[in-house]
Design a protein around this motif. Structure first.
Motif, short mmCIF file in Angstrom:
data_model
loop_
_atom_site.label_atom_id
_atom_site.label_comp_id
_atom_site.label_asym_id
_atom_site.label_seq_id
_atom_site.Cartn_x
_atom_site.Cartn_y
_atom_site.Cartn_z
N UNK B 321 0.83 -1.20 0.00
CA UNK B 321 0.00 0.00 0.00
C UNK B 321 0.87 1.26 0.00
N UNK B 322 1.91 1.24 0.82
CA UNK B 322 2.75 2.44 0.91
C UNK B 322 3.51 2.66 -0.39
N UNK B 323 4.01 1.56 -0.99
CA UNK B 323 4.75 1.70 -2.24
C UNK B 323 3.85 2.32 -3.32
N UNK B 324 2.60 1.84 -3.37
CA UNK B 324 1.68 2.39 -4.37
C UNK B 324 1.37 3.85 -4.08
N UNK B 325 1.21 4.17 -2.81
CA UNK B 325 0.88 5.54 -2.44
C UNK B 325 2.03 6.49 -2.79
N UNK B 326 3.25 6.04 -2.45
CA UNK B 326 4.40 6.93 -2.70
C UNK B 326 4.67 7.07 -4.18
N UNK B 327 4.33 6.02 -4.96
CA UNK B 327 4.53 6.14 -6.40
C UNK B 327 3.57 7.19 -6.98
N UNK B 328 2.39 7.33 -6.35
CA UNK B 328 1.48 8.40 -6.78
C UNK B 328 2.09 9.76 -6.49
#
Lengths: 291, 450
Positions: B321-328
């Motif tokens: 979840x965090x990886x996806x969020x930070x990629x945004x």
């Protein structure tokens, strides 16, 4: 002991002052039978090696509405815990007497409270916080009788006073370190003694617990109790305590914080051991040792 | 039966039922009942032996009974009495057990040897003396000494109804005494220093506990034997501890485990007389212990392993979840490859409707986005705390934050928020809920990881 002037001998009574003291303390000039705690000439040795030398101390008398908070301060290995354990009879005294309100400490146990170091017990023990606090009431409950609801309510009130009423049923290993310390404090509160000994209650606790402990100490003072606390944090001594007892294998100085907690006295306490005491202790220990 | 005949014949089921239901005659029923009471008392006394850390001392006492048994037999025979008389033998057993305890005390007090050394020495010396005395007795021209050896490993077949009455009575007495001083023993076991300071006679209570163990040991000699009897004292409370953290519950559970062990062990022994009773009783208790260790909720190994697995899974999900969020935030593709075990995490998040798509087209749903924002915020709050208060370098906090962020409780998060607000980090200058990361996030060209 070398730091305090010897009692001035009255002229013409030299022989009398050199005679052995009688057993009781009431005839000592500095002694008062109202003193909550009188330590006279106590020496403690582990395996014959002295760790405390000739301790003399009288806690000042208290009024019903103004007790006394006394800090024992000194470097590691100074014998702070040992001193209170000697007062409580937990370590044997090689010599000396301890009196509480004019009677031998051994006969006053009902009015003496104790908060041991938190690390001294196994916190995985299968009891709840309330069970531990109730232990402070066992003396009044008496032999063989169960802990009934009346007593559990009292224990709960003590837990409430340290802010842990919600955690009464919690197993003690599920408590934080600070909460465990407060459980010990609540056990002392439940007992309602007149003289308390606390062994490093502030060691490693969180801010909320530190506040809770200070509140309890002030409550004790307001109710005329005497509390002797082994304390590590020099910075908080003037804020928390009335009296201080500076210890390093012997009493360096003792008295009100304003006059006793001085830079000079602290240097004497912390500025290295009296090496001669150490060497003498070593010699005593070795004297009976097989070669 | 000859010595070479080692076969064990299993009895018919009807007989099994008769024994378990106390219908196999007076003697067998009495033995089964007596051994059950023994287990009950052992399980009760054992709780305090365990909590006071006196298990090894119990073993010393048990082994030290052997010379007492032999000496009592010799003395009784010399006086022209019946040497095999149980009360006489038990008296001798108790005497040398107490002597061994005193020896351990004396050695510990007057030398600098530690207690465990003193106990090991006392155990072997007393047992050795007992073995030698048994040899001496075996060569003496007196009859009826064969039974003495059954005390070592236990043999209920040698028990009479009268013996059983004595054993059951003593066990019951030990059980009752323990119940009577329950509160006092609990205090001494938990905090002996405090108890002593308050004036409780800790020495006397310790002595009483020792006396109870000696009683159980002596009582269990015939049924369980002196080598294994301490197991019947220690295993039931150890098993019971897995199931509960309340002494008030642990006590009856332990007593029940002890009683069941004694009951089944004696029953099996009655059905198959060649099997050593003591071993069967202890093996029954051992089986309960193993089941408890594996299957108990909370403290059992299985429950512990499941909790660890759940945490690992939650951690992997948070990482995704965090990886996806930070990629945004950065516009770079998410770097998921270096995170271990994410395949399952992605599938689980997909099932819960938190993300859609796979690979390059993987994206958070609206619900996933709000959870991811929460997780990322907690992560950064902790990082910020470490930098501000623990004075760690921003480049060093990512790993420890990774450990802590998955276990943060709402209380801790609130404290972190207060700490961040105190340093002027909250609310953020931009007015956003999320605080910025203390270290640079992965740049687009480093997106793939190592």
């Amino acid at each position: 002991m070398t730091d305090r002037p010897p009692p001035t001998p009255t002229p013409g009574t030299v022989a009398a002052t050199q005679a052995p003291r009688p057993g009781g303390l009431a005839d000592r000039p500095e002694h008062s039978p109202e003193s909550p705690l009188s330590i006279h000439d106590v020496t403690v040795a582990y395996h014959r090696r002295p760790v405390l030398w000739d301790i003399d101390y009288d806690a000042p008398p208290v009024a019903p509405d103004s007790g006394r908070l006394i800090a024992i301060v000194g470097p590691n290995g100074a014998g702070k815990s040992t001193l209170i354990k000697a007062c409580l009879g937990l370590v044997p005294r090689a010599s000396g007497t301890v009196e509480v309100f004019g009677l031998p400490a051994e006969r006053q146990r009902a009015i003496i409270g104790y908060v041991p170091q938190r690390e001294s017990v196994d916190w995985d023990f299968p009891v709840s916080a309330l069970d531990v606090v109730a232990m402070g009431l066992y003396g009044r409950i008496g032999w063989f009788r169960p802990v009934t609801r009346r007593w559990r309510e009292r224990a709960r009130a003590a837990l409430d006073q340290v802010g842990l009423a919600d955690l009464a049923g919690r197993q003690i290993s599920q408590l934080s370190g600070g909460q465990q310390q407060r459980v010990f404090l609540a056990r002392a509160l439940a007992q309602d003694a007149r003289l308390y000994f606390m062994d490093e209650p502030f060691a490693g606790v969180d801010a909320a617990t530190e506040r809770a402990i200070v509140d309890v100490l002030r409550d004790f003072r307001a109710r005329g109790r005497t509390v002797v606390v082994v304390h590590h944090a020099l910075a908080t001594v003037p804020e928390y305590f009335d009296d201080v007892l500076l210890l390093n294998m012997r009493i360096v100085a003792a008295g009100p914080v304003e006059t006793t907690f001085t830079k000079d006295n602290l240097r004497k306490t912390y500025g290295g051991r009296l090496t001669l005491l150490d060497q003498a202790a070593q010699a005593l220990a070795l004297a009976e040792e097989p070669r | 039966m000859s010595l070479t005949d080692t076969s064990i014949s299993f009895p018919p089921w009807s007989q099994v039922f008769d024994v378990l239901a106390f219908r196999q005659g007076y003697n067998t029923s009495a033995v089964v009942l007596g051994t059950t009471l023994l287990g009950l008392a052992a399980g009760t006394v054992g709780v305090f032996t365990l909590l006071r850390r006196r298990a090894l001392m119990g073993d010393v006492l048990a082994h030290a009974t052997l010379p007492g048994i032999a000496l009592a037999f010799l003395a009784a025979t010399a006086l022209g009495m019946e040497g095999r008389s149980l009360p006489v033998l038990l008296l001798g057993a108790a005497a040398t057990a107490v002597l061994a305890a005193a020896a351990v005390q004396a050695v510990t007090r007057h030398t600098r040897l530690t207690e465990d050394t003193a106990m090991a020495a006392a155990l072997s010396v007393f047992f050795g003396v007992g073995v030698v005395l048994l040899m001496v007795i075996a060569r003496m021209p007196v009859g009826n000494q064969g039974g003495l050896k059954t005390f070592i490993l236990g043999q209920t077949a040698a028990m009479t109804g009268r013996d059983t009455m004595l054993i059951g009575g003593l066990a019951l007495a030990a059980f009752v005494v323990t119940g009577l001083v329950y509160k006092e023993l609990r205090l001494v076991c938990f905090d002996a220093g405090y108890a002593r300071a308050r004036g409780w006679p800790v020495g006397a209570l310790d002595l009483l506990m020792m006396a109870l163990v000696v009683t159980i040991t002596v009582v269990g000699l015939q049924a369980v034997g002196l080598v294994l009897v301490i197991a019947l004292v220690i295993i039931p409370p150890t098993a019971a501890r897995f199931w509960t953290s309340q002494l008030g519950v642990m006590l009856p559970v332990s007593a029940a485990i002890g009683a069941i062990s004694g009951y089944l062990g004696a029953a099996v022994s009655a059905l198959i007389p060649r099997l050593p009773t003591g071993a069967i009783i202890v093996l029954t208790a051992g089986a309960v212990f193993i089941v408890s260790m594996l299957a108990a909720p909370h403290r059992g190994l299985l429950a512990t392993a499941l909790r660890a697995l759940a945490l690992r899974r939650r951690t992997a999900e948070h990482h995704v979840l965090r990886a996806l969020f930070e990629s945004r935030e950065t516009g770079a593709p998410p770097s998921l490859r270096e995170l271990r075990g994410i395949g399952g995490a992605v599938a689980r998040l997909d099932r819960r409707g938190l993300l859609t798509g796979r690979g390059a087209s993987m994206a958070l749903t609206a619900r996933g986005l709000s959870q991811a924002a929460q997780i990322t915020r907690n992560h950064r709050l902790w990082e910020q705390f470490l930098v501000d208060y623990a004075e760690l370098a921003p480049s060093h906090v990512d790993f420890s934050a990774d450990r802590v962020e998955h276990v943060l409780t709402p209380d801790l998060v609130a404290e972190l928020e207060a700490a961040a607000a105190a340093r002027g980090r909250l609310p953020t200058p931009a007015g956003a809920e999320l605080i910025p990361s203390v270290h640079p996030l992965r740049s687009p060209d480093a997106g793939g990881g190592p």
